[in-house]
Design a protein around this motif. Structure first.
Motif, PDB file in Angstrom:
ATOM      1  N   LYS A  12       0.106  -0.691  -0.182  1.00  0.00           N
ATOM      2  CA  LYS A  12      -0.139   0.849  -0.767  1.00  0.00           C
ATOM      3  C   LYS A  12      -1.117   1.412   0.216  1.00  0.00           C
ATOM      4  O   LYS A  12      -0.962   2.622   0.585  1.00  0.00           O
ATOM      5  CB  LYS A  12      -0.845   0.589  -2.075  1.00  0.00           C
ATOM      6  CG  LYS A  12       0.072   0.183  -3.220  1.00  0.00           C
ATOM      7  CD  LYS A  12      -0.772   0.133  -4.509  1.00  0.00           C
ATOM      8  CE  LYS A  12      -2.028  -0.773  -4.680  1.00  0.00           C
ATOM      9  NZ  LYS A  12      -1.688  -2.286  -4.509  1.00  0.00           N
ATOM     10  N   THR A  13      -2.272   0.938   0.636  1.00  0.00           N
ATOM     11  CA  THR A  13      -3.112   1.458   1.462  1.00  0.00           C
ATOM     12  C   THR A  13      -2.454   1.733   2.693  1.00  0.00           C
ATOM     13  O   THR A  13      -2.878   2.861   3.300  1.00  0.00           O
ATOM     14  CB  THR A  13      -4.458   0.697   1.582  1.00  0.00           C
ATOM     15  OG1 THR A  13      -5.024   0.311   0.207  1.00  0.00           O
ATOM     16  CG2 THR A  13      -5.293   1.272   2.531  1.00  0.00           C
ATOM     17  N   THR A  14      -1.801   0.688   3.190  1.00  0.00           N
ATOM     18  CA  THR A  14      -1.205   0.760   4.548  1.00  0.00           C
ATOM     19  C   THR A  14      -0.188   2.148   4.572  1.00  0.00           C
ATOM     20  O   THR A  14      -0.264   2.968   5.431  1.00  0.00           O
ATOM     21  CB  THR A  14      -0.515  -0.307   4.929  1.00  0.00           C
ATOM     22  OG1 THR A  14      -1.324  -1.524   4.664  1.00  0.00           O
ATOM     23  CG2 THR A  14       0.113  -0.175   6.349  1.00  0.00           C
ATOM     24  N   ALA A 133      -4.658  10.081  -2.319  1.00  0.00           N
ATOM     25  CA  ALA A 133      -5.880   9.270  -2.960  1.00  0.00           C
ATOM     26  C   ALA A 133      -5.387   7.714  -3.059  1.00  0.00           C
ATOM     27  O   ALA A 133      -4.542   7.234  -3.848  1.00  0.00           O
ATOM     28  CB  ALA A 133      -6.015   9.770  -4.592  1.00  0.00           C
ATOM     29  N   ASP A 134      -6.375   7.080  -2.544  1.00  0.00           N
ATOM     30  CA  ASP A 134      -6.130   5.299  -2.653  1.00  0.00           C
ATOM     31  C   ASP A 134      -6.930   4.816  -3.757  1.00  0.00           C
ATOM     32  O   ASP A 134      -8.036   4.766  -3.507  1.00  0.00           O
ATOM     33  CB  ASP A 134      -6.414   4.860  -1.217  1.00  0.00           C
ATOM     34  CG  ASP A 134      -6.090   3.263  -1.099  1.00  0.00           C
ATOM     35  OD1 ASP A 134      -5.348   2.988  -1.920  1.00  0.00           O
ATOM     36  OD2 ASP A 134      -6.440   2.706  -0.142  1.00  0.00           O
ATOM     37  N   GLU A 135      -6.233   4.285  -4.760  1.00  0.00           N
ATOM     38  CA  GLU A 135      -6.831   3.650  -5.950  1.00  0.00           C
ATOM     39  C   GLU A 135      -8.225   4.534  -6.454  1.00  0.00           C
ATOM     40  O   GLU A 135      -9.218   3.742  -6.692  1.00  0.00           O
ATOM     41  CB  GLU A 135      -7.088   2.409  -5.861  1.00  0.00           C
ATOM     42  CG  GLU A 135      -6.013   1.520  -5.109  1.00  0.00           C
ATOM     43  CD  GLU A 135      -5.834   0.024  -5.349  1.00  0.00           C
ATOM     44  OE1 GLU A 135      -6.399  -0.106  -6.485  1.00  0.00           O
ATOM     45  OE2 GLU A 135      -5.186  -0.650  -4.643  1.00  0.00           O
ATOM     46  N   PRO A 136      -7.847   5.905  -6.744  1.00  0.00           N
ATOM     47  CA  PRO A 136      -9.026   6.593  -7.249  1.00  0.00           C
ATOM     48  C   PRO A 136      -9.912   6.287  -8.336  1.00  0.00           C
ATOM     49  O   PRO A 136     -11.048   6.537  -8.574  1.00  0.00           O
ATOM     50  CB  PRO A 136      -8.652   8.077  -7.432  1.00  0.00           C
ATOM     51  CG  PRO A 136      -7.233   7.645  -7.584  1.00  0.00           C
ATOM     52  CD  PRO A 136      -6.778   6.763  -6.849  1.00  0.00           C
TER      53      PRO A 136
END
Ligand SMILES: Nc1ncnc2c1ncn2[C@@H]1O[C@H](COP(=O)(O)OP(=O)(O)O)[C@@H](O)[C@H]1O
Ligand SMILES: [Mg+2]
Lengths: 196, 363
Positions: A12-14, A133-136
């Protein structure tokens, strides 16, 4: 509001980093906001980010020595603009997230939920076309998570900003229009959700 | 943006405290060291000039060859006319004649037999025409006991020699030397006082006598081993000294005639030029060393700081700041911090003038 979901380590982050031109794909093509991310130079990538893309991180990543106002102001300092206009935009953004009374506070004087709202204001202040938004909500309790998601949904509707975020938090599902599920770096499913 | 950086630097103590302290300390120390050496150099020049070299010195070419031995038998002869001419041609200088000589000091007992003998270095200066020489050598403050010579054939003896040879103020001593023509000569003197200059070579065993007495004793009528010249300003003027020496030598010195006069600058004599150059270099090397060490310390501090701020740089890049701007902002911060350290460093107790005078006073 689009969601990228999947287990820990599924990419996901990637994917978000590539979408935000912070990372480059080893193969394939990526087009974001009509820009071919996989072929632009670093400088153009910086420009794309500073003008059109906002970021929200799991760990807020506010600049600790600056207060709320200054943190939100920072992205605008990178864009040349008139000081009065800048001040108005900063104040508006802080108002969207309901932190007008904390304008002079430093990050270490705020709760996690408040910090993440400052981060949203910082991402939104330049009215970008896209917010990544990464895992906000990963570090927030239920109440604050809903609060944050409500705020993001409101801004999504009022400012017509697209949000793409990643999570493996089931609370989030109800807020979304499209859900992309990743497993081991591969898209497993891509659904339009019923919630909205 | 500059204001934004400024705020960041000053609010984050980690960013400025250590570098500021280091820079402050280093600048203060550097200025102090520099001033100390400058002060030292100044006093060294002053002292050397007073006792030994003058700002400029005229000797015979033969004497110049063996300058360290002070060979008074190679002295300049029949000098009064020339000296008048020098005084007129170079009015910016004060001229004095001196003779340095070696002698045997003999102390007789009550029966007139030799009680004790010792070798002494003789230092003949003009004690009685006026007090410029006594003042220049600060005889009054060097006096340990007795008083300054008030009449011909009175001398000062170094306190250490007086003690070693058991000589009291008021004793009569005999100096035994040889004239410029090689004959033995003796002269009785009354010890009017003892002196201590704080200069090892003189304090070991020197006598200070009047020039005329010594001229008589050594058969050196109208001659002087050395003619010293001092700038009337009191300070050694390097450029002017060079100019005068070149002019003088072109005018009066004859390489073919070893008894023709030759003018030497302070820095031409012995290893003084070398010492002065070394002092200058040591300042330079110290500065370079300092800056290197300072650089390494600050570089490391900077690296540690960067690791601490890694996250911040990531966020700033994500927000859209270009790498180049991040580097620039760090450079700007460095300059801000450097200034903040430099100013108190400079304005502290290490102000050069203060240091130079402290050093001079101390030496
Ligand atoms: N499409 C892909 N192909 C190959 N490796 C990938 C892919 N997507 C992600 N990875 C690798 O998987 C690891 C975990 O990815 P990450 O994006 O941090 O996962 P998540 O954020 O979902 O926990 C990283 O080392 C990343 O390089
Ligand atoms: Mg992740």
């Amino acid at each position: 509001m689009h969601l990228i979901t999947g287990f820990l380590g599924s990419g996901k982050t990637t994917l978000l980093n590539i979408l935000g031109s912070l990372d480059t794909p080893t193969q394939g093509t990526v087009e974001v906001l009509k820009t071919k991310i996989h072929e632009i130079k670093q400088k153009e990538a910086s420009r794309l980010r500073s003008e059109h893309i906002g970021f929200i991180f799991q760990t807020y990543n506010l600049l600790p020595v600056y207060n709320v106002y200054e943190n939100v102001e920072f992205p605008l300092l990178l864009l040349k603009m008139d000081a009065n206009k800048r001040e108005k935009m900063v104040k508006d953004a802080i108002e969207w997230v309901g932190l007008t009374d904390k304008i002079k506070s430093r990050p270490n004087q705020l709760s996690g939920g408040q910090c993440q709202r400052v981060a949203i204001a910082r991402a939104m202040v330049k009215k970008p076309d896209l917010v990544l938004a990464d895992e906000p909500t990963a570090n927030l309790d239920t109440e604050n998570s809903h609060n944050i998601l409500d705020t993001m949904l409101k801004l999504n509707r009022e400012l017509k900003t697209s949000f793409i975020f990643s999570t493996h938090d089931p609370k989030v599902i109800g807020y979304l229009r499209r859900i992309i599920r990743l497993i081991d770096g591969e898209v497993q499913s891509d659904d339009l959700a019923s919630g909205i | 943006m500059f204001k934004f950086l400024l705020k960041g630097v000053f609010r984050d103590r980690h960013r400025w405290l250590f570098p500021v302290l280091i820079v402050m300390f280093a600048v203060a120390l550097l200025i102090f060291t520099f001033s100390f050496l400058e002060g030292y150099k100044g006093s060294y020049i002053r002292q050397t000039a007073r006792f030994n070299t003058g700002h400029l010195k005229v000797v015979s070419r033969a004497y110049a060859e063996m300058l360290d031995l002070k060979p008074y038998d190679l002295a300049l002869l029949d000098i009064s006319e020339e000296l008048q001419e020098y005084k007129q041609r170079y009015p910016q200088l004060d001229w004095v004649e001196r003779i340095n000589f070696g002698a045997l000091l003999d102390v007789p007992d009550a029966e007139g037999e030799t009680r004790v003998q010792g070798e002494v270095i003789g230092f003949a200066i003009d004690l009685f025409t006026d007090d410029t020489e006594s003042k220049r050598l600060q005889l009054a403050s060097a006096l340990k006991s007795g008083k300054l010579p008030a009449a011909q054939r009175e001398i000062l003896l170094s306190a250490i020699a007086a003690e070693k040879l058991e000589i009291q103020v008021g004793d009569t001593i005999t100096l035994i030397g040889s004239t410029v023509f090689g004959a033995m000569s003796m002269q009785n003197f009354l010890v009017s006082g003892t002196v201590e200059f704080g200069i090892l070579s003189l304090d070991q065993g020197a006598v200070v006598a009047d020039l005329n007495d010594i001229r008589m004793m050594l058969d050196m009528e109208d001659s002087a081993g050395e003619i010293l010249a001092f700038f009337k300003s009191g300070e050694y003027e390097r450029r002017e000294a060079t100019r005068i020496a070149n002019d003088f030598n072109a005018r009066y010195s004859d390489p073919e005639d070893e008894f023709s006069p030759q003018m030497l600058r302070l820095s031409d004599q012995g290893n003084i030029g070398y010492i002065l150059t070394m002092l200058d270099y040591s300042v330079l090397w110290m500065s370079i060393g300092f800056i290197l060490v300072l650089g390494i310390v600050l570089w490391n501090a900077g690296l540690l700081n960067s690791i601490r701020r890694y996250g911040e740089f990531g966020v700033r890049l994500a927000i859209g700041e270009s790498k180049r701007r991040v580097y620039w902002s760090l450079l700007t911060e460095a300059i801000i911090v450097g200034h903040r350290g430099r100013i108190p460093g400079e304005s502290s107790w290490a102000r050069p003038s203060v240091c130079i005078s402290i050093t001079s006073a101390w030496i």
